[in-house]
Design a protein around this motif. Structure first.
Motif, PDB file in Angstrom:
ATOM      1  N   PRO A  87       3.505   7.062   7.021  1.00  0.00           N
ATOM      2  CA  PRO A  87       2.773   6.401   6.096  1.00  0.00           C
ATOM      3  C   PRO A  87       1.539   7.124   5.752  1.00  0.00           C
ATOM      4  O   PRO A  87       1.057   7.900   6.529  1.00  0.00           O
ATOM      5  N   ARG A  88       0.735   6.554   4.805  1.00  0.00           N
ATOM      6  CA  ARG A  88      -0.501   7.557   4.316  1.00  0.00           C
ATOM      7  C   ARG A  88      -1.703   6.978   4.960  1.00  0.00           C
ATOM      8  O   ARG A  88      -2.796   7.416   4.835  1.00  0.00           O
ATOM      9  N   SER A  89      -1.768   5.577   5.164  1.00  0.00           N
ATOM     10  CA  SER A  89      -3.030   4.830   5.316  1.00  0.00           C
ATOM     11  C   SER A  89      -3.443   4.752   6.889  1.00  0.00           C
ATOM     12  O   SER A  89      -4.271   3.645   7.268  1.00  0.00           O
ATOM     13  N   GLU A 131      -7.033  -6.222   3.147  1.00  0.00           N
ATOM     14  CA  GLU A 131      -7.279  -6.170   1.727  1.00  0.00           C
ATOM     15  C   GLU A 131      -7.442  -4.596   1.544  1.00  0.00           C
ATOM     16  O   GLU A 131      -7.104  -4.254   0.444  1.00  0.00           O
ATOM     17  N   GLU A 132      -8.000  -3.865   2.569  1.00  0.00           N
ATOM     18  CA  GLU A 132      -8.388  -2.288   2.433  1.00  0.00           C
ATOM     19  C   GLU A 132      -6.937  -1.877   2.237  1.00  0.00           C
ATOM     20  O   GLU A 132      -7.048  -0.767   1.537  1.00  0.00           O
ATOM     21  N   LEU A 133      -6.050  -2.544   2.648  1.00  0.00           N
ATOM     22  CA  LEU A 133      -4.662  -1.682   2.688  1.00  0.00           C
ATOM     23  C   LEU A 133      -4.011  -2.055   1.355  1.00  0.00           C
ATOM     24  O   LEU A 133      -2.857  -1.628   1.038  1.00  0.00           O
ATOM     25  N   GLY A 134      -4.489  -2.891   0.548  1.00  0.00           N
ATOM     26  CA  GLY A 134      -3.786  -3.242  -0.799  1.00  0.00           C
ATOM     27  C   GLY A 134      -3.401  -4.680  -0.880  1.00  0.00           C
ATOM     28  O   GLY A 134      -2.610  -5.068  -1.721  1.00  0.00           O
ATOM     29  N   ALA A 135      -3.361  -5.445   0.079  1.00  0.00           N
ATOM     30  CA  ALA A 135      -2.914  -6.861   0.323  1.00  0.00           C
ATOM     31  C   ALA A 135      -3.857  -7.845  -0.322  1.00  0.00           C
ATOM     32  O   ALA A 135      -5.110  -7.588  -0.240  1.00  0.00           O
ATOM     33  N   LYS A 136      -3.448  -8.956  -0.694  1.00  0.00           N
ATOM     34  CA  LYS A 136      -4.187  -9.937  -1.282  1.00  0.00           C
ATOM     35  C   LYS A 136      -4.209 -11.347  -0.291  1.00  0.00           C
ATOM     36  O   LYS A 136      -3.000 -11.616  -0.002  1.00  0.00           O
ATOM     37  N   PRO A 137      -5.179 -11.890  -0.014  1.00  0.00           N
ATOM     38  CA  PRO A 137      -5.373 -13.284   0.460  1.00  0.00           C
ATOM     39  C   PRO A 137      -4.276 -14.350  -0.278  1.00  0.00           C
ATOM     40  O   PRO A 137      -4.319 -14.317  -1.462  1.00  0.00           O
ATOM     41  N   PHE A 138      -3.453 -14.920   0.578  1.00  0.00           N
ATOM     42  CA  PHE A 138      -2.479 -15.788  -0.069  1.00  0.00           C
ATOM     43  C   PHE A 138      -3.092 -17.096  -0.683  1.00  0.00           C
ATOM     44  O   PHE A 138      -3.731 -17.940   0.108  1.00  0.00           O
ATOM     45  N   ILE A 196       2.170  -4.463   6.342  1.00  0.00           N
ATOM     46  CA  ILE A 196       1.582  -4.527   4.999  1.00  0.00           C
ATOM     47  C   ILE A 196       1.373  -2.952   4.476  1.00  0.00           C
ATOM     48  O   ILE A 196       1.849  -2.946   3.305  1.00  0.00           O
ATOM     49  N   MET A 197       1.100  -2.118   5.369  1.00  0.00           N
ATOM     50  CA  MET A 197       0.891  -0.689   4.820  1.00  0.00           C
ATOM     51  C   MET A 197       2.407  -0.286   4.227  1.00  0.00           C
ATOM     52  O   MET A 197       2.188   0.325   3.062  1.00  0.00           O
ATOM     53  N   HIS A 198       3.416  -0.566   4.941  1.00  0.00           N
ATOM     54  CA  HIS A 198       4.731  -0.182   4.492  1.00  0.00           C
ATOM     55  C   HIS A 198       5.236  -0.777   3.225  1.00  0.00           C
ATOM     56  O   HIS A 198       5.616  -0.157   2.374  1.00  0.00           O
ATOM     57  N   GLU A 226      -3.362   8.611  14.673  1.00  0.00           N
ATOM     58  CA  GLU A 226      -2.225   8.099  13.602  1.00  0.00           C
ATOM     59  C   GLU A 226      -0.841   8.135  14.096  1.00  0.00           C
ATOM     60  O   GLU A 226      -0.182   7.132  14.144  1.00  0.00           O
ATOM     61  N   LEU A 227      -0.479   9.032  15.052  1.00  0.00           N
ATOM     62  CA  LEU A 227       0.966   8.993  15.689  1.00  0.00           C
ATOM     63  C   LEU A 227       0.883   7.845  16.775  1.00  0.00           C
ATOM     64  O   LEU A 227       1.892   7.367  16.677  1.00  0.00           O
ATOM     65  N   ILE A 228      -0.118   7.512  17.170  1.00  0.00           N
ATOM     66  CA  ILE A 228      -0.024   6.255  18.130  1.00  0.00           C
ATOM     67  C   ILE A 228       0.652   5.052  17.342  1.00  0.00           C
ATOM     68  O   ILE A 228       1.285   4.063  18.012  1.00  0.00           O
TER      69      ILE A 228
END
Ligand SMILES: [Zn+2]
Ligand SMILES: [Zn+2]
Length: 327
Positions: free
Chosen positions: A286-288, A201-208, A177-179, A139-141
């Motif tokens: 971030p958390r994800s 999508e798994e991060l919560g974004a939607k296809p435009f 996207i995560m941010h 995650e740190l990377i």
């Protein structure tokens, strides 16, 4: 010690190098892992010139402090650190204005100065940031490329409730996207690769989909392509922001009157500014991140890591420590 050198375009090898010396204001760091990103790949491919071959690769490093210079304060042996791989001069006009990304004398690690894919590195203490304890190595990377997105968001003055479009979901796009999602924006993306789209999508974004998406307040271009840049400019709502992070190097046709009539604000966002953006990310990670870390390769398989990084969705990284020491 071991180091990873590009010996010719498309070919890296593990080489032997002396352990670096360090000055009174520097720290010596044992490197644990290094991420692979698009700018490394352009060096690997021979598209981006480096001063010499063989050339030590890599810049997204995480390690552990093993020695500190006599004048260093605030860093201790045993501390885990994330490297900020752009060392600004602190004295030029840009640095004095707090915009170190514009530093005229910036040392760009892995590009103008040898990279960090080595067992040990010496670096100015101010650029070795104590790592948040709640994150593990992989995650740190991701935090250095994450900081690139955080800086772009800061410059664009994002606000919760805004709509955003991210063009391109390589690791920079995914981390951005995560941010944006974690900060309460309604996030859409454009991405031709199905695997990368799935991660977005798994991060919560939607296809435009222009027929159903709301007017877009904030557009971020991360693909570094001419079509991506053109679609970014064409998609922002009237009065909206377009922030360019991708480094498309060919001329792109634009229609100036469309930019004027749409009252667009277009901004180029280059890396981050020292120390504010890293300070923010170290304090507010971030958390994800687990969702986007994919390929882990030992140093001996670095050739495979570089050769596959463009097709593996998410973040690939190279481990310098034995498996099991990676937590
Ligand atoms: Zn990078
Ligand atoms: Zn400077």
């Amino acid at each position: 010690m071991r180091a990873l050198a590009l010996v010719k375009p498309g070919h890296v090898e593990v080489v032997e190098r002396p352990v670096p010396t360090f000055t009174p204001t520097e720290v010596l760091v044992r490197v644990l892992g290094v991420g692979v990103c698009g700018s490394d790949l352009s060096v690997y491919d021979g598209h981006r010139q480096v001063p010499e071959l063989p050339w030590i690769m890599g810049h997204e490093a995480v390690g552990e402090v093993v020695a500190v210079g006599s004048q260093v304060t605030g860093r201790q042996v045993g501390q885990r650190v994330v490297v900020e791989p752009n060392y600004c001069c602190f004295t030029c006009a840009a640095c004095l204005a707090g915009e170190t990304s514009g530093c005229l004398n910036r040392v760009i690690v892995g590009m103008t100065s040898p990279g960090l894919l080595a067992d040990y590195i010496g670096l100015p203490a101010a650029f070795a940031h104590p790592a948040p304890r709640e994150l593990d190595l992989e995650e740190l990377i991701c935090l250095e490329p994450y900081t690139v997105g955080v800086a772009a968001s800061r410059r664009a003055q994002i606000q919760a409730g805004q709509s955003a479009l991210v063009v391109g979901t390589g690791s920079t796009g995914l981390l951005l996207i995560m941010h944006l999602v974690e900060h309460g924006l309604d996030v859409y993306f454009v991405e031709p690769s199905a695997e990368r789209a799935q991660l977005a999508e798994e991060l919560g974004a939607k296809p435009f989909d222009p027929s159903s998406a709301p007017p877009i307040d904030q557009v971020f271009e991360t693909s570094g392509t001419v079509p991506g840049t053109q679609s970014a400019l064409a998609t922002a709502r009237p009065g909206g922001n377009v922030t360019l992070l991708g480094l498309a190097a060919e001329p792109a046709a634009i229609v100036p009157s469309a930019i004027v009539r749409n009252r667009l604000t277009i901004r180029g966002s280059m890396i981050y500014d020292h120390p504010i953006d890293f300070d923010y990310c170290m304090g507010n990670p971030p958390r994800s991140l687990k969702k986007i870390v994919r390929g882990e390769f030992p140093l001996e398989q670095a050739q495979k890591a570089f050769a596959s990084a463009r097709t593996v969705p998410g973040k690939s990284w190279i481990s310098l420590v034995p498996m099991g020491e990676n937590s």
